[in-house]
Design a protein around this motif. Structure first.
Motif: not given
Length: 173
Positions: A37-38, A58-61, A65-69
């Motif tokens: 999903w990410l 960005r999905a693996v790590f 990166f979740v804050h930015t997404l």
């Protein structure tokens, strides 16, 4: 990175997804669906804004990166008329639960697997799933989508089988 969506861009968000489907798939695939999903959302932003990013990494790590997404999704939803959410708070909750789940997975004995199952990082992404549904509804009103795609049904069945076998294994030993 430019946050302005190009009005002429023909990039569409993949599809509307009920929150319960997102939660069910994330749980039964042991978080792999959350990573997918990410990835899918990073691909959307890469294509819509023509960013030079690598969605896979960005999905693996995702903890980095979740804050930015979530911030970008919140910004886009607010542009479309959504009141907005505290995306940084939800992203922080996701990161904390994700790290805690991984630490417990490495340090706890196998028979304490239920504690591992109680920590559900994907729950912190539910408000963002709702925002994405809002964005999709604004672009595609009155469009019906079945709750599951065929691939999602296969993933759900395989995950259910793995969980059933794991519970059976715990009960027989």
């Amino acid at each position: 990175m430019d946050n302005r969506y190009q009005p002429g861009a023909q990039v569409q968000y993949v599809r509307k997804q009920p929150v319960w489907v997102f939660c069910l798939l994330s749980f039964f695939t042991f978080g792999l669906y959350t990573m997918y999903w990410l990835y899918r959302n990073w691909c959307f932003f890469r294509d819509a804004y023509e960013w030079d990013i690598y969605p896979f990494w960005r999905a693996v790590f995702n903890v980095f990166f979740v804050h930015t997404l979530l911030e970008h999704i919140n910004y886009l939803a607010m542009e479309k008329g959504h009141p907005g959410i505290s995306s940084n708070g939800y992203a922080t909750g996701y990161v904390i639960f994700e790290i805690l789940q991984r630490v417990l997975n490495r340090t706890m004995p196998d028979y304490v697997v239920l504690i591992y199952l109680l920590l559900l990082p994907f729950v912190w992404l539910v408000p963002t799933v709702k925002q994405l549904n809002y964005i999709y509804e604004q672009a595609n009103p009155d469009t019906y989508h079945p709750p599951f795609t065929p691939r999602e049904l296969v993933a759900l069945m395989m995950g259910g089988l793995v969980i059933a076998l794991a519970v059976l294994g715990l009960l027989t030993t």
